[in-house]
Write a protein that holds these residues in place. Structure first.
Motif, mmCIF file in Angstrom:
data_model
loop_
_atom_site.group_PDB
_atom_site.id
_atom_site.type_symbol
_atom_site.label_atom_id
_atom_site.label_comp_id
_atom_site.label_asym_id
_atom_site.label_seq_id
_atom_site.Cartn_x
_atom_site.Cartn_y
_atom_site.Cartn_z
ATOM 1 N N GLN A 54 0.746 -1.247 0.033
ATOM 2 C CA GLN A 54 -0.006 -0.153 0.212
ATOM 3 C C GLN A 54 0.902 1.326 0.065
ATOM 4 O O GLN A 54 0.185 2.286 -0.469
ATOM 5 N N GLY A 55 1.993 1.252 0.415
ATOM 6 C CA GLY A 55 2.965 2.427 0.490
ATOM 7 C C GLY A 55 3.785 2.397 -0.666
ATOM 8 O O GLY A 55 4.397 3.458 -0.891
ATOM 9 N N GLN A 56 3.624 1.560 -1.610
ATOM 10 C CA GLN A 56 4.544 1.594 -2.862
ATOM 11 C C GLN A 56 4.196 2.254 -3.717
ATOM 12 O O GLN A 56 2.852 2.505 -4.169
ATOM 13 N N LEU A 57 5.156 2.898 -4.857
ATOM 14 C CA LEU A 57 4.418 3.697 -5.789
ATOM 15 C C LEU A 57 3.804 2.707 -6.768
ATOM 16 O O LEU A 57 4.546 1.591 -7.057
ATOM 17 N N ALA A 58 2.652 3.306 -7.319
ATOM 18 C CA ALA A 58 1.898 2.287 -8.441
ATOM 19 C C ALA A 58 2.671 2.204 -9.696
ATOM 20 O O ALA A 58 2.582 0.916 -10.252
ATOM 21 N N GLY A 59 3.860 3.113 -9.900
ATOM 22 C CA GLY A 59 4.526 3.055 -11.015
ATOM 23 C C GLY A 59 5.704 1.643 -11.023
ATOM 24 O O GLY A 59 6.153 1.164 -11.913
ATOM 25 N N ARG A 60 5.712 1.176 -9.649
ATOM 26 C CA ARG A 60 6.648 0.231 -9.520
ATOM 27 C C ARG A 60 6.140 -1.169 -9.606
ATOM 28 O O ARG A 60 6.596 -2.238 -9.225
ATOM 29 N N LEU A 61 4.555 -1.152 -9.444
ATOM 30 C CA LEU A 61 3.967 -2.589 -9.569
ATOM 31 C C LEU A 61 4.244 -3.167 -10.699
ATOM 32 O O LEU A 61 4.304 -2.584 -11.763
ATOM 33 N N SER A 62 3.935 -4.381 -10.753
ATOM 34 C CA SER A 62 3.917 -5.241 -11.982
ATOM 35 C C SER A 62 2.813 -4.876 -12.758
ATOM 36 O O SER A 62 1.638 -4.235 -12.243
ATOM 37 N N GLY A 63 2.616 -5.306 -13.998
ATOM 38 C CA GLY A 63 1.336 -5.051 -14.790
ATOM 39 C C GLY A 63 0.147 -5.466 -14.222
ATOM 40 O O GLY A 63 -1.107 -5.112 -14.157
ATOM 41 N N GLY A 64 0.423 -6.766 -13.789
ATOM 42 C CA GLY A 64 -0.820 -7.497 -13.137
ATOM 43 C C GLY A 64 -1.284 -6.855 -12.038
ATOM 44 O O GLY A 64 -2.534 -6.562 -11.617
ATOM 45 N N GLN A 65 -0.330 -6.404 -11.053
ATOM 46 C CA GLN A 65 -0.892 -5.595 -9.766
ATOM 47 C C GLN A 65 -1.253 -4.303 -10.208
ATOM 48 O O GLN A 65 -2.436 -3.691 -9.643
ATOM 49 N N GLN A 66 -0.926 -3.604 -11.242
ATOM 50 C CA GLN A 66 -1.481 -2.349 -11.814
ATOM 51 C C GLN A 66 -2.772 -2.552 -12.083
ATOM 52 O O GLN A 66 -3.871 -1.825 -12.045
ATOM 53 N N GLN A 67 -3.108 -3.871 -12.932
ATOM 54 C CA GLN A 67 -4.280 -4.020 -13.287
ATOM 55 C C GLN A 67 -5.517 -4.301 -12.084
ATOM 56 O O GLN A 67 -6.348 -3.664 -12.004
ATOM 57 N N MET A 68 -4.852 -4.877 -11.181
ATOM 58 C CA MET A 68 -5.706 -4.937 -9.653
ATOM 59 C C MET A 68 -5.939 -3.704 -9.200
ATOM 60 O O MET A 68 -7.034 -3.342 -8.595
ATOM 61 N N LEU A 69 -5.048 -2.675 -9.267
ATOM 62 C CA LEU A 69 -5.218 -1.274 -8.433
ATOM 63 C C LEU A 69 -6.163 -0.828 -9.392
ATOM 64 O O LEU A 69 -7.060 0.217 -8.575
ATOM 65 N N ALA A 70 -6.218 -0.836 -10.547
ATOM 66 C CA ALA A 70 -7.107 -0.126 -11.775
ATOM 67 C C ALA A 70 -8.631 -0.644 -11.487
ATOM 68 O O ALA A 70 -9.576 0.121 -11.298
ATOM 69 N N ILE A 71 -8.666 -1.987 -10.931
ATOM 70 C CA ILE A 71 -10.036 -2.311 -10.637
ATOM 71 C C ILE A 71 -10.372 -1.954 -9.286
ATOM 72 O O ILE A 71 -11.588 -1.377 -9.043
ATOM 73 N N ALA A 72 -9.596 -2.024 -8.589
ATOM 74 C CA ALA A 72 -9.701 -1.653 -7.004
ATOM 75 C C ALA A 72 -10.105 -0.056 -7.066
ATOM 76 O O ALA A 72 -11.072 0.214 -6.361
#
Ligand SMILES: Nc1ncnc2c1ncn2[C@@H]1O[C@H](COP(=O)(O)OP(=O)(O)OP(=O)(O)O)[C@@H](O)[C@H]1O
Length: 250
Positions: free
Chosen positions: A143-161
């Motif tokens: 939760q404290g990590q920069l979104a730009g450093r997430l994997s593509g799958g984690q970014q999709q999870m964040l976009a959905i969330a």
């Protein structure tokens, strides 16, 4: 009516109504791209919209979400959202996950959710973020990590969330699986089913028929801006020839 009053009135839309598109057309660069689309997205179900590259699926999503001007009607509970701004459409209970797992790369995971909850009451936002952590424990752990450093799958999870944080009645997911590894898609599939089981109507735009047919209750196929088939997913699974000619991926 002031725009705030309009937003409040739209937000009063009952959750159990359908999202209904009636004769929706969208032009791009002066050229008709989406032509006369009728489509119903029932609450609590996954409706998949399939179609080849260039069929007009993303253009339709941009039109429904208020990003591109449309002709026709986009109704929730009988109330027409056509001509409303993206903010008003979101406040009316319709959230969009755009193509390309887009997140605010320079913000943390938690701040992405807070930004997505702009305009949502503090208690609803808190509940929305709690729900996001339950749905995606991998995001809570980052939760404290920069979104730009997430994997593509984690970014999709964040976009959905982020789309879900305002507790919408309907969510449109444009290209759930595009660019993601099969193992990530397998992780996301039960999430999408779970969203529908919470009573939310899901419109899933997919290039990959196999993914869509595993997930969807109902399917529509778009080709050259028009809906050529609509029916229940089982019917399409039994009649693969319906996909031939318009749709070869997956
Ligand atoms: N910015 C734009 N200006 C003008 N025409 C555009 C623009 N973006 C897309 N188009 C055209 O609109 C048509 C539909 O594109 P759209 O992206 O909606 O299709 P799609 O079904 O979502 O396909 P894809 O999966 O490739 O995104 C295409 O012919 C495309 O060339």
């Amino acid at each position: 009516m002031t725009s705030d009053a309009a937003t409040v009135a739209l937000a009063a839309t009952p959750r159990d109504a359908a999202l209904a598109l009636a004769d929706v057309s969208v032009a791009r660069g002066g050229r008709p791209v989406v032509r006369g689309v009728d489509l119903e997205v029932p609450a609590g179900q996954v409706t998949a919209l399939l179609g080849p590259n260039g069929a007009g699926k993303s253009t339709l999503v941009l039109g429904i979400g208020g990003v591109l001007p449309i002709a026709g009607a986009v109704r929730i509970g009988g109330r027409d959202l056509a001509g409303r701004s993206p903010h008003q459409i979101r406040a009316a209970g319709l959230a969009v996950v755009p193509e390309g797992h887009r997140v605010l790369r320079g913000l943390s995971v938690a701040d992405n959710l807070r930004a997505a909850g702009t305009g949502v009451s503090r208690s609803a936002l808190r509940a929305g973020i709690e729900q996001a952590w339950v749905t995606f424990p991998e995001l809570e752990a980052r939760q404290g990590q920069l979104a730009g450093r997430l994997s593509g799958g984690q970014q999709q999870m964040l976009a959905i969330a982020s789309a879900l944080v305002g507790q919408p009645s309907y969510v449109i997911i444009d290209e759930l699986s595009l660019g993601l590894a099969p193992v990530v898609v397998e992780r996301l599939e039960p999430v999408v089913r779970g969203i529908a089981e919470r009573g939310i109507g899901v419109l899933l735009i997919e290039q990959f028929a196999t993914v869509a047919l595993r997930l969807a209750d109902r399917v529509a196929i778009m080709d050259r801006g028009r809906i050529g088939f609509r029916g229940v997913a089982d019917e399409l699974a039994d009649r693969p020839e319906l996909l031939h000619g318009v749709y070869l991926a997956g």
